[in-house]
Design a protein around this motif. Sequence first.
Motif, PDB file in Angstrom:
ATOM      1  N   PHE A  17      25.173   5.328  48.146  1.00 49.23           N
ATOM      2  CA  PHE A  17      25.810   4.077  47.727  1.00 49.23           C
ATOM      3  C   PHE A  17      24.852   3.240  46.883  1.00 49.23           C
ATOM      4  CE2 PHE A  17      26.719  -0.428  48.400  1.00 49.23           C
ATOM      5  CZ  PHE A  17      28.077  -0.498  48.139  1.00 49.23           C
ATOM      6  N   VAL A  18      23.626   3.063  47.373  1.00 46.52           N
ATOM      7  CA  VAL A  18      22.677   2.176  46.687  1.00 46.52           C
ATOM      8  C   VAL A  18      22.074   2.861  45.461  1.00 46.52           C
ATOM      9  CG1 VAL A  18      20.528   0.872  46.912  1.00 46.52           C
ATOM     10  CG2 VAL A  18      22.158   0.944  48.823  1.00 46.52           C
ATOM     11  N   ILE A  19      21.453   4.022  45.669  1.00 50.01           N
ATOM     12  CA  ILE A  19      20.778   4.706  44.568  1.00 50.01           C
ATOM     13  C   ILE A  19      21.794   5.235  43.554  1.00 50.01           C
ATOM     14  CG2 ILE A  19      19.201   6.552  43.939  1.00 50.01           C
ATOM     15  CD1 ILE A  19      17.943   4.279  45.535  1.00 50.01           C
ATOM     16  N   GLY A  20      22.846   5.897  44.059  1.00 49.74           N
ATOM     17  CA  GLY A  20      23.854   6.424  43.147  1.00 49.74           C
ATOM     18  C   GLY A  20      24.581   5.342  42.400  1.00 49.74           C
ATOM     19  N   GLY A  21      24.971   4.282  43.107  1.00 50.69           N
ATOM     20  CA  GLY A  21      25.689   3.194  42.444  1.00 50.69           C
ATOM     21  C   GLY A  21      24.833   2.455  41.437  1.00 50.69           C
ATOM     22  N   LEU A  22      23.632   2.046  41.860  1.00 50.11           N
ATOM     23  CA  LEU A  22      22.751   1.300  40.964  1.00 50.11           C
ATOM     24  C   LEU A  22      22.283   2.159  39.797  1.00 50.11           C
ATOM     25  CD1 LEU A  22      21.219  -1.301  40.373  1.00 50.11           C
ATOM     26  CD2 LEU A  22      19.394  -0.503  41.876  1.00 50.11           C
ATOM     27  N   GLY A  23      21.905   3.402  40.096  1.00 48.15           N
ATOM     28  CA  GLY A  23      21.424   4.285  39.026  1.00 48.15           C
ATOM     29  C   GLY A  23      22.488   4.573  37.992  1.00 48.15           C
ATOM     30  N   SER A  24      23.712   4.834  38.443  1.00 46.01           N
ATOM     31  CA  SER A  24      24.780   5.130  37.482  1.00 46.01           C
ATOM     32  C   SER A  24      25.176   3.907  36.679  1.00 46.01           C
ATOM     33  CB  SER A  24      25.993   5.710  38.217  1.00 46.01           C
ATOM     34  OG  SER A  24      26.454   4.835  39.232  1.00 46.01           O
ATOM     35  N   THR A  71      31.581   7.669  47.604  1.00 47.28           N
ATOM     36  CA  THR A  71      30.512   6.736  47.956  1.00 47.28           C
ATOM     37  C   THR A  71      29.766   6.245  46.721  1.00 47.28           C
ATOM     38  OG1 THR A  71      30.225   7.802  50.112  1.00 47.28           O
ATOM     39  CG2 THR A  71      28.396   6.469  49.294  1.00 47.28           C
ATOM     40  N   VAL A  72      29.432   7.167  45.815  1.00 51.49           N
ATOM     41  CA  VAL A  72      28.764   6.765  44.567  1.00 51.49           C
ATOM     42  C   VAL A  72      29.685   5.858  43.749  1.00 51.49           C
ATOM     43  CG1 VAL A  72      27.830   7.593  42.372  1.00 51.49           C
ATOM     44  CG2 VAL A  72      27.264   8.782  44.495  1.00 51.49           C
ATOM     45  N   GLY A  73      30.982   6.183  43.725  1.00 48.06           N
ATOM     46  CA  GLY A  73      31.930   5.323  43.020  1.00 48.06           C
ATOM     47  C   GLY A  73      32.016   3.939  43.624  1.00 48.06           C
ATOM     48  N   LEU A  74      31.955   3.854  44.956  1.00 52.87           N
ATOM     49  CA  LEU A  74      31.945   2.551  45.614  1.00 52.87           C
ATOM     50  C   LEU A  74      30.721   1.735  45.200  1.00 52.87           C
ATOM     51  CD1 LEU A  74      33.024   3.318  49.308  1.00 52.87           C
ATOM     52  CD2 LEU A  74      34.254   1.903  47.647  1.00 52.87           C
ATOM     53  N   GLY A  75      29.561   2.383  45.198  1.00 56.12           N
ATOM     54  CA  GLY A  75      28.346   1.688  44.802  1.00 56.12           C
ATOM     55  C   GLY A  75      28.404   1.217  43.363  1.00 56.12           C
TER      56      GLY A  75
END
Length: 323
Positions: free
Chosen positions: A87-94, A151-155
Amino acid sequence: MTAPLQTEHPARPILASRRIVLAITGVAIAVWLYVGFVLVLVGGNKAVIPIWMLIGSFTLAVDLLTVFSRRLGTQTTLTPRFLVIAFVIGGLGSVLIGGSLDTLTFDGLGREGAFLLAGFVEEAAKIALVVVLCRRLADKTVRNGLIVGGTVGLGFGAFEDLGYALHPFLGAPFNGHEVLQSMIAQIARAASGPFGHPLWTALLAAALFAGVRNGRFRVTLRLVAAYVGVAVAHGLWDGATGAGQELGRFGAGFGTLGSAVGGLLALGAVIVTVRVWFRLARRVGAEYRQQEPAGPTGHDGHGPEAVLPSAGDPHVVSGSGSS
């Protein structure tokens, strides 16, 4: 074919109680309203604006992340900790990668082309983070692809919402109108958020995981088709607002027409996305019901929520190279 890998992590993590989650959500909404109306709008306290925007942008996303975590089960190497990292790394990084590429796209093509291509750019950024995060994941199953992609999409959506909440305060003197504009943006984004980034990235990640062979990701025709599909849906969603803005330069009537057409296209894209996700979830859930009965959470395994409970996946790819 090897058996699914099992891990010994609790099936019901912290905040497992639905009542506790609902209570915390209610408190967060109450605090958000108090800070926005009383402290910022009435009191003019600008120091608490960042806290207010964080609560508004992340409350719903954290709720959905908790739902994912509660339904992980025990027959997966995914853990609540891994989902928080995604959530944090995937969301922020993307967001950072997508934002950088979006800037180049806007500079090179202008707003008209950028609205349509934003989906291709941002979906590529999100799926790239999924690949990085899951490159060593032992059980690369369709189920795990749906969960990690969602989860990455949520982030991504939460960090992006933070930018939309901040936008009204940029370049304008503080007079109270910005608070109302930011509040409307936060409410609108929270209401529409679950139907956008989490579903797009979940479907794309599911296609990615479906093509795994010998524990390695592959570029397949299914993956390319899924990428084009979710990118177009994403572009239509972004273009719904942009069409009205661009055509509005030729007159109010053109702007209204453009907004109406763009809105209908965006709505159609959302309906198609939800239907595709629902059908995939039902199919995967049916496969799970053939493997095991209801898990310890008391879920009966029916419907799209069966994507998430504890169960084996017939398409597990182990780390030993068997398929």
